[in-house]
Write a protein that holds these residues in place. Structure first.
Motif, PDB file in Angstrom:
ATOM      1  N   SER A 220      -6.410  -4.210 -12.675  1.00 39.72           N
ATOM      2  CA  SER A 220      -6.172  -5.700 -12.033  1.00 39.72           C
ATOM      3  C   SER A 220      -4.877  -5.592 -11.477  1.00 39.72           C
ATOM      4  O   SER A 220      -3.863  -5.228 -11.984  1.00 39.72           O
ATOM      5  N   VAL A 221      -4.742  -6.048  -9.944  1.00 38.07           N
ATOM      6  CA  VAL A 221      -3.474  -5.999  -9.423  1.00 38.07           C
ATOM      7  C   VAL A 221      -3.162  -7.218  -8.544  1.00 38.07           C
ATOM      8  O   VAL A 221      -3.955  -7.818  -7.972  1.00 38.07           O
ATOM      9  N   VAL A 222      -1.880  -7.484  -8.572  1.00 29.51           N
ATOM     10  CA  VAL A 222      -1.202  -8.589  -7.551  1.00 29.51           C
ATOM     11  C   VAL A 222      -0.424  -8.073  -6.792  1.00 29.51           C
ATOM     12  O   VAL A 222       0.399  -6.977  -7.068  1.00 29.51           O
ATOM     13  N   LEU A 223      -0.382  -8.231  -5.280  1.00 25.49           N
ATOM     14  CA  LEU A 223       0.624  -7.907  -4.379  1.00 25.49           C
ATOM     15  C   LEU A 223       1.587  -8.771  -3.754  1.00 25.49           C
ATOM     16  O   LEU A 223       1.282  -9.808  -3.794  1.00 25.49           O
ATOM     17  N   GLY A 224       2.824  -8.356  -3.661  1.00 23.21           N
ATOM     18  CA  GLY A 224       3.815  -9.246  -3.259  1.00 23.21           C
ATOM     19  C   GLY A 224       4.330  -8.851  -2.019  1.00 23.21           C
ATOM     20  O   GLY A 224       4.834  -7.673  -1.737  1.00 23.21           O
ATOM     21  N   ALA A 225       4.078  -9.667  -0.997  1.00 26.59           N
ATOM     22  CA  ALA A 225       4.793  -9.593   0.402  1.00 26.59           C
ATOM     23  C   ALA A 225       6.036  -9.762   0.582  1.00 26.59           C
ATOM     24  O   ALA A 225       6.342 -10.898   1.045  1.00 26.59           O
ATOM     25  N   ALA A 226       7.098  -9.256   0.024  1.00 22.34           N
ATOM     26  CA  ALA A 226       8.479  -9.646  -0.006  1.00 22.34           C
ATOM     27  C   ALA A 226       8.949  -8.902   1.187  1.00 22.34           C
ATOM     28  O   ALA A 226      10.436  -9.012   1.289  1.00 22.34           O
ATOM     29  N   ASP A 227       8.476  -8.258   2.206  1.00 23.79           N
ATOM     30  CA  ASP A 227       9.111  -7.835   3.475  1.00 23.79           C
ATOM     31  C   ASP A 227       8.726  -9.159   4.285  1.00 23.79           C
ATOM     32  O   ASP A 227       7.759  -9.362   5.151  1.00 23.79           O
ATOM     33  N   THR A 228       9.806  -9.984   4.374  1.00 19.51           N
ATOM     34  CA  THR A 228       9.658 -11.355   5.347  1.00 19.51           C
ATOM     35  C   THR A 228      10.395 -11.486   6.589  1.00 19.51           C
ATOM     36  O   THR A 228      10.292 -12.336   7.040  1.00 19.51           O
ATOM     37  N   PHE A 229      10.857  -9.978   6.938  1.00 22.86           N
ATOM     38  CA  PHE A 229      11.398 -10.141   8.233  1.00 22.86           C
ATOM     39  C   PHE A 229      10.640  -9.351   9.093  1.00 22.86           C
ATOM     40  O   PHE A 229      10.939  -9.558  10.401  1.00 22.86           O
ATOM     41  N   ARG A 230       9.671  -8.875   9.059  1.00 24.70           N
ATOM     42  CA  ARG A 230       8.662  -8.476   9.948  1.00 24.70           C
ATOM     43  C   ARG A 230       7.358  -9.252  10.077  1.00 24.70           C
ATOM     44  O   ARG A 230       6.767  -9.214   8.819  1.00 24.70           O
ATOM     45  N   ALA A 231       7.130  -9.770  11.108  1.00 26.16           N
ATOM     46  CA  ALA A 231       6.179 -10.828  11.154  1.00 26.16           C
ATOM     47  C   ALA A 231       4.880 -10.198  10.606  1.00 26.16           C
ATOM     48  O   ALA A 231       4.193 -11.151  10.196  1.00 26.16           O
ATOM     49  N   ALA A 232       4.492  -8.998  11.099  1.00 24.43           N
ATOM     50  CA  ALA A 232       3.204  -8.692  10.491  1.00 24.43           C
ATOM     51  C   ALA A 232       2.788  -8.193   9.204  1.00 24.43           C
ATOM     52  O   ALA A 232       2.043  -7.879   8.943  1.00 24.43           O
ATOM     53  N   ALA A 233       4.166  -8.076   8.607  1.00 23.94           N
ATOM     54  CA  ALA A 233       3.917  -7.242   7.263  1.00 23.94           C
ATOM     55  C   ALA A 233       3.072  -8.092   6.201  1.00 23.94           C
ATOM     56  O   ALA A 233       2.262  -7.381   5.684  1.00 23.94           O
ATOM     57  N   ALA A 234       3.260  -9.437   6.177  1.00 24.92           N
ATOM     58  CA  ALA A 234       2.589 -10.221   5.063  1.00 24.92           C
ATOM     59  C   ALA A 234       0.900 -10.100   5.478  1.00 24.92           C
ATOM     60  O   ALA A 234       0.209 -10.015   4.810  1.00 24.92           O
ATOM     61  N   ASP A 235       0.661 -10.211   6.767  1.00 23.61           N
ATOM     62  CA  ASP A 235      -0.934 -10.278   7.101  1.00 23.61           C
ATOM     63  C   ASP A 235      -1.402  -8.891   7.041  1.00 23.61           C
ATOM     64  O   ASP A 235      -2.495  -8.849   6.482  1.00 23.61           O
TER      65      ASP A 235
END
Length: 390
Positions: A220-235
């Motif tokens: 079981s996995v949780v992902l953290g989108a800590a690249d907050t400077f590239r607009a498309a990274a979290a998407d």
């Protein structure tokens, strides 16, 4: 006449009463049907007001831009098993065999001249094996071919295989620590993995693919989108998560504090008792001191929730010697525990596996061999060498 009026009046009263009773019955029947159909209770005015107040309180508690959990979509893909992908990718890995084929061609000529040995050295350096490793390999090849007194291509190939395998060192532990534990406070601690690297190496894609590997292993996995400077990274990361049913913690505000997102991702992993938390970070050049300091902060903040078990450095195999300076600085800042080599398919620079391991003293744990969703596999030293010499 008065009797007639009385009769008419009584009839009207009965009629009106009957209509009212029938309408009331229909209204009750309609309400009951709506309740059964929607499973939503009919609230009184007081209950409705209390619910509205509670919703406003929750909205005030969650500020805009705060990291939030994004649930995956309902339609899921089934990732390819690790064993299956290794079998499928082994043939593709053979495209990296330019170095091995060139060496075999030279060593099979018979009595080698100094020009031949110079050609061997150029081949090794061109494949990014590195100067020290190239000298070591050449010395052992010279010695072994003389001791065995043979120029048979099959024997020469076996000598070369033995020496390359020794340089790659199959004894290194290449497993990824994904076993959760219990902290000193008695609470669940997921195995946390921080993924770092310079711009353009494919970190976000690598995390998505790694998440698929873990899901295929029933983790079981949780992902953290800590690249907050590239607009498309979290998407992009959210899309990867949705495909295999993995939750993503992200912020919708560009430039939000990445350490905050990383902290919340690990916290969510603890709350859900997840096996693994994978945290993405923004790409950064190794010579930018401020960005490297920020990376150290992200790791320290994550460790307030649970120890960081793995720090994976993603390196583009095609960058060659430039990757070595990157690797040294990242290792000094966050303590690299493993390497992920991307874009290894089709490159003539397979020797970077040897070079980066000797430089950092840490193993290559995963290799990316294509654009497909399942084109990431655990690094297999013997399979790699056999593919080089295939």
């Amino acid at each position: 006449m008065p009797e007639t009026l009385i009769f008419i009046f009584a009839f009207v009263i009965v009629l009106v009463t009957g209509v009212a009773l029938y309408a009331g019955a229909r209204r009750k029947k309609s309400d009951t049907f709506r309740l059964d159909e929607s499973m939503t209770p009919v609230l009184t005015e007081d209950e409705a007001q209390a619910l509205e107040d509670a919703e406003e309180e929750v909205a005030h508690d969650h500020e805009p831009g705060d990291p939030e959990l994004v649930a995956p979509a309902a339609t899921l893909e089934r990732p390819e098993s690790v064993q299956s992908r290794m079998e499928r990718l082994r043939a593709r890995l053979a495209r990296s065999g330019t170095m091995g084929k060139a060496l075999l061609s030279i060593l099979s000529r018979g009595d080698l001249t100094e020009d031949d040995w110079d050609e061997i050295e150029e081949t090794l350096l061109g494949a990014d094996v590195g100067l020290e490793a190239s000298d070591e390999l050449m010395e052992k090849l010279r010695t072994e071919t003389k001791v065995r007194g043979t120029t048979d291509p099959g024997v020469v190939r076996e000598i070369l295989r033995e020496q390359l395998l020794a340089l790659i060192d199959p004894t290194l532990d290449r497993s990824l620590d994904t076993v959760p534990g219990i902290g000193e406070d008695g609470n669940h601690h997921p195995a946390t993995v921080l993924v770092v690297g310079v711009n353009g190496t494919g970190k976000t894609t690598t995390i998505g693919k790694l998440g698929r590997v873990l899901v295929a292993q029933e983790r079981s996995v949780v992902l953290g989108a800590a690249d907050t400077f590239r607009a498309a990274a979290a998407d992009q990361l959210q899309t990867w998560g949705e495909r295999v049913g993995v939750d993503v913690v992200r912020s919708d505000i560009e430039g939000a504090d990445p350490a905050s997102v990383a902290f919340e991702a690990v916290a969510e992993g603890r709350r859900r008792e997840a096996d693994v938390v994978l945290v993405d970070t923004a790409g950064r050049l190794q010579n930018k001191a401020g960005l490297m300091d920020e990376l150290g902060k992200i790791k320290r903040v994550m460790e307030k929730q649970a120890p960081v078990r793995e720090v994976l450095l993603v390196i583009d195999a095609t960058t060659g010697q430039n990757a070595m300076s990157q690797a040294k600085v990242f290792s000094e800042v966050v303590g690299i525990t493993g390497i992920v080599l991307t874009k290894l398919d089709g490159t003539a620079k397979g020797g970077i596996v040897i070079n980066v391991q000797r430089t950092l003293g840490v193993p290559v744990k995963f290799v990316g061999l294509g654009e497909g969703a399942d084109d990431l596999a655990p690094f297999d030293p013997e399979g790699f060498v056999d593919a080089l010499l295939s």
